[in-house]
Design an enzyme around this catalytic site. Sequence first.
Site, mmCIF file in Angstrom:
data_model
loop_
_atom_site.group_PDB
_atom_site.id
_atom_site.type_symbol
_atom_site.label_atom_id
_atom_site.label_comp_id
_atom_site.label_asym_id
_atom_site.label_seq_id
_atom_site.Cartn_x
_atom_site.Cartn_y
_atom_site.Cartn_z
ATOM 1 N N GLU A 161 0.672 -1.192 0.014
ATOM 2 C CA GLU A 161 0.108 -0.134 -0.132
ATOM 3 C C GLU A 161 0.821 1.368 0.023
ATOM 4 O O GLU A 161 0.307 2.140 -0.694
ATOM 5 C CB GLU A 161 -0.849 0.058 1.245
ATOM 6 C CG GLU A 161 -2.194 -0.785 1.155
ATOM 7 C CD GLU A 161 -1.983 -2.504 0.986
ATOM 8 O OE1 GLU A 161 -0.741 -2.763 1.407
ATOM 9 O OE2 GLU A 161 -2.653 -3.297 0.722
ATOM 10 N N HIS A 215 -11.567 -6.030 8.441
ATOM 11 C CA HIS A 215 -12.344 -5.579 7.319
ATOM 12 C C HIS A 215 -13.553 -4.574 7.301
ATOM 13 O O HIS A 215 -14.349 -5.061 6.497
ATOM 14 C CB HIS A 215 -12.619 -6.903 6.479
ATOM 15 C CG HIS A 215 -11.383 -7.811 5.944
ATOM 16 N ND1 HIS A 215 -10.521 -8.581 7.317
ATOM 17 C CD2 HIS A 215 -10.931 -8.040 4.888
ATOM 18 C CE1 HIS A 215 -9.540 -9.049 6.469
ATOM 19 N NE2 HIS A 215 -9.611 -8.920 5.149
#
Lengths: 323, 321
Positions: free
Chosen positions: B58, B125
């Site tokens: 990322e 999540h």
Amino acid sequence: MLLARVLDERMANLYRGGKIHGGVFMGRGQEALSAAVGTCLRPGDVFAPLIRDTAGRLAFGEPVLDAVRTYLGSPLGPMRGRDGNVHRGRPREGMLAMISHLGAMIAAVNGMLFARRLKGITGTVGVACVGDGATSTGAFHEALNQAAIEHLPLVAVIANNQYAYSTPNARQFACRDLEDKALGYGITGHTVDGTDLNACLDVIGDAIRRARDGQGPQLVVARLLRLCGHGEHDDAGYVDPKLRASNVGRDCLKVAERFLLDQGWATPQTVAQWWETTSHQVDEAIATAQREGGPDPYKESWCAISSKHLCEGYDEVCDTHLG
Amino acid sequence: MSLTYLEAIREAQARALKEDPRVFIYGQDVAAFGGAFKATKNLALEFPGRVVDAPISEDAIVGLAVGAAIEGMRPIIEIQFADFSTTGFNQIVNHAATTFWRTSVPLPITIRLPSGGTSGSGPFHSQTLEGLYATYPGLIVLTPATVEDAYSMLLEAVAIDDPVIFCEHKLLYYHLKADSLPTEALPVGKARIARAGRDMSIVTYSAMLHEALAVADELAAEGTEIEVVDLRSVKPLDTDTIMASVARTGRLLCVGESWPWGGVTAEVLARVASEGLDLLDAPPQRLNAKDTPVPYHPNLWAAHRPTARSIATAARRVLRT
Ligand SMILES: Cc1ncc(C[n+]2csc(CCOP(=O)(O)OP(=O)(O)O)c2C)c(N)n1
Ligand SMILES: [Mg+2]
């Protein structure tokens, strides 16, 4: 190299005289490597210098005034007092303005090279400079791996100056040699004696040529020693005297000067003259920047985005700060 | 034709790619696979070379977008789940967000964050991070709650010359539908009165809008008219629309799916309290998720976040005071 040495030292003098806000970071002992990078790059290439790259910046084309204005916080400098010292650049002209977070600039160089590929621009390369300490960051790892996957014309130059602030190599990595990391990424590695300008020009030149020719990312590891503190606040008392006395502890500027004299390409008089004209050039830039003063908080826009219509005001709060 | 929130996001990206050669998409599994949620389905086929798979990095993903934007491109970054943007956090808040202010080079980057809780997704999540990103200067933070906004705000995000954090809610992906794509839309920065009322204002955004609208329906049956304000954009925050609503109703409940410490709801209450205390007939209240990681099991998950039930309870309390 010489201009960088003089410029760094003048900034250090100003720091000791209390004329600089924040720190001063010198590239003493690393000028040969850095200058080789700036010299081997061409206009249109990308350069992400780090804290000890005064020489590379100058060789790449950064005006002395950009450096001095940033250190002194002149509103006419590229950073306009909003950022200082080594955190300067002109990204649209290919020189990125480093953020402090080590390793972070490499992926941005990747992005510029990636964008050029999408735009169909070929033949340019990007160099990202880092220190031995930065090789321990996740950002370094992610970016080198990314460059390798995309086969980008990236040259990562590691100045292994044996220390990251006070931390020696032994507490930074456990691999035999930093060049070995290239193997893990599937890219080409090079090692060079960073105290020897000729060697640096050869090796950096070769790495940049390979990247330009489409051979993918290159990793260059230069062995040298930081011949100053981490910043001007640091006396570097922790540096091992044995390292200072060894080959890595040589002053690259003296080595280069000796070479020129030995070759008969310069005389002691011409060298002395170079110091003098260079000093004069830097003094003029300092005088100019000092006349320009600092930024005016009342004229500052205090808006961090370019879409002015989407900027939130918080006016009263700012006015309270300013009294 | 009927279209989901997720399809609207795909259509907006297809249109952005089609209309502007500077746009490209970069993220994990976005190319041939079409993205973890299929938000980029078939786009790699339609736009060869411009929808690119990224490694699980990322930091480097956002870093690449910074460099590409400096070169004049307009990258759309898909972070697979909003939660994983934290490993790209440094590049977002310290690099992308500071570059314009430091160097005058604008960075048109859109970072799509599939956000928010869905039952069974658990602590890593499910996060909603709009408040976190809104704290940092240099970012625009959008939280579309409708299919129409998902489409038009994503297109506008790509057109904005600054880094935009686009918080799309996973719970809305499949079940929220519209008949057609919008032809016009409110601009970014403007909140919307999703339902008019005179007794109390519920200010909210993203998936919580739909919980709030359900509460407004429920209380309407009891004769209470609730005004529901959909913020749409949390940075900039449309203080004018919020104040005007509170001026009409005299009562405020602000609802968010994020954690209770600070964040969007606290910001809304702070602004109303400092600029419009005299407009209020009752103390302003806010309702957020509980101060724990987002739980996995549906029983716990449903109790962790505000729901129509807990919002209705909070609303009744505000109405009673
Ligand atoms: C991510 C991050 N952590 C810590 C620091 C603080 N810091 C600034 S320079 C430095 C040492 C860097 O060492 P190295 O990469 O070897 O470069 P050198 O200073 O030796 O040129 C540290 C720890 C930082 N800038 N970024
Ligand atoms: Mg070092």
